[in-house]
Structures are given as structure tokens and as C-alpha cells.
Scaffold this motif. Structure first.
Motif, PDB file in Angstrom:
ATOM      1  N   VAL A   1      -0.914  90.740  64.623  1.00 36.81           N
ATOM      2  CA  VAL A   1      -0.199  91.289  63.487  1.00 36.81           C
ATOM      3  C   VAL A   1      -1.633  91.372  62.813  1.00 36.81           C
ATOM      4  O   VAL A   1      -2.110  92.212  61.741  1.00 36.81           O
TER       5      VAL A   1
ATOM      6  N   THR B   1      -2.817  94.944  64.074  1.00 34.32           N
ATOM      7  CA  THR B   1      -1.883  95.803  63.023  1.00 34.32           C
ATOM      8  C   THR B   1      -2.120  95.907  62.144  1.00 34.32           C
ATOM      9  O   THR B   1      -1.926  96.827  61.329  1.00 34.32           O
ATOM     10  N   ALA B   2      -2.764  94.796  61.561  1.00 37.90           N
ATOM     11  CA  ALA B   2      -3.115  95.495  59.720  1.00 37.90           C
ATOM     12  C   ALA B   2      -3.426  96.075  59.568  1.00 37.90           C
ATOM     13  O   ALA B   2      -4.225  96.950  58.140  1.00 37.90           O
TER      14      ALA B   2
ATOM     15  N   GLU C   1       4.814  95.065  62.916  1.00 39.97           N
ATOM     16  CA  GLU C   1       4.178  93.991  62.187  1.00 39.97           C
ATOM     17  C   GLU C   1       4.900  92.535  61.687  1.00 39.97           C
ATOM     18  O   GLU C   1       5.116  92.138  62.167  1.00 39.97           O
TER      19      GLU C   1
ATOM     20  N   LYS D   1       6.080  88.875  63.083  1.00 39.03           N
ATOM     21  CA  LYS D   1       6.076  87.831  62.221  1.00 39.03           C
ATOM     22  C   LYS D   1       7.171  87.282  62.451  1.00 39.03           C
ATOM     23  O   LYS D   1       7.453  86.047  62.622  1.00 39.03           O
TER      24      LYS D   1
END
Length: 146
Positions: A99, A102-103, A139, A143
Motif C-alpha cells: 500500500v 502504491t500510494a 491500493e 487494504k
């Protein structure tokens, strides 16, 4: 708004982002167990490969030279992943790492999108927009493992 980016720079950023994602996936896959997160990461790998292939095709047609991320960057990513998974290889921890990466990718691509508004070629802009959409989807999917 930053420096206005040319279509060549936009395509290079799309390619670099997807290549870095592929590199991190190849570094993290050996650390994942055969469960749902591995399946999700393999699905993402397939999408990133397709985007790289599309970028390479556009580059060939447009006479744009694309460069692979440097060895130093790849080594830093590899060592970071290995250090982060030496103690904790849980799906939750792997998802956290993915995550974060990816962010960072989405942030970089959104900046490129803003800096190229009105200047990016239609095909290149479409690929940029697609990669942003895929990364945002990835993303959200990751999660679920947190």
C-alpha cells in the motif's frame, strides 16, 4: 504546478512507475505465502506488465527512448523489502508495504498528470490515466488484507 512535462517525459514516468512496481513485486513475491495476497500481487504483476508493454509499443511508434530504473534504485528497493520482511512476512505486513509503495506511485503519477495537462499525447494520456486508475484499484484491494 511544477515544470510542464512533455509527452516523452510523461511516457517515461508511466514506464518507470510500472517498472518499479514490477521490481518490488518480484522482490516481495518470495516473501509471500500461498494465500489471497499472493494471488492479488500476481494479478497486479500481470497488469503492470501489460502497461509496460503498452508503453514500449507507444515508445517504439513515437521514437521515444525508455530507460529502466537504475541498479542503485533496484538494490535499495530490494534491501528495503528484505529488511522489512525478515521478521514479519504476514499478509497484513506485506499489504502495508505494498500500500505504501502504491500510494507513492499514485502521488508521483498524479503530479505528472497535473504537470502535463494539455500537453500529453492522447494515447500517452490514456495510458497515464489507466495506470493511475489501476494503482488506486490495487491500493483498495490491498487494504482488504490490513
Amino acid at each position: 504546478m511544477g515544470k510542464i512535462k512533455s509527452k516523452d517525459e510523461v511516457l517515461a514516468e508511466v514506464y518507470r512507475n510500472a517498472q518499479l512496481a514490477l521490481q518490488s513485486i518480484s522482490d516481495i513475491l518470495p516473501e509471500t505465502e500461498k494465500d489471497g495476497i499472493r494471488k492479488e500481487i500476481l494479478r497486479q504483476q500481470s497488469e503492470y506488465k501489460r502497461i509496460c508493454e503498452d508503453a514500449e509499443k507507444i515508445a517504439r511508434q513515437s521514437g521515444i527512448e525508455l530507460k529502466e530504473p537504475g541498479l542503485f534504485k533496484k538494490a535499495m528497493m530490494w534491501s528495503g523489502i528484505k529488511m522489512n520482511t525478515v521478521v514479519d512476512k504476514s499478509s497484513q505486513h506485506i499489504a502495508q508495504l505494498m500500500v505504501r509503495g502504491t500510494a507513492m506511485g499514485v502521488t508521483s503519477l498524479r503530479t505528472t498528470q497535473t504537470d502535463s495537462e494539455g500537453y500529453a499525447d492522447g494515447e500517452i494520456k490514456k495510458l497515464l490515466d489507466e495506470l493511475i486508475a489501476r494503482e488506486e484499484e490495487f491500493e483498495e484491494n490491498l487494504k482488504k488484507f490490513l
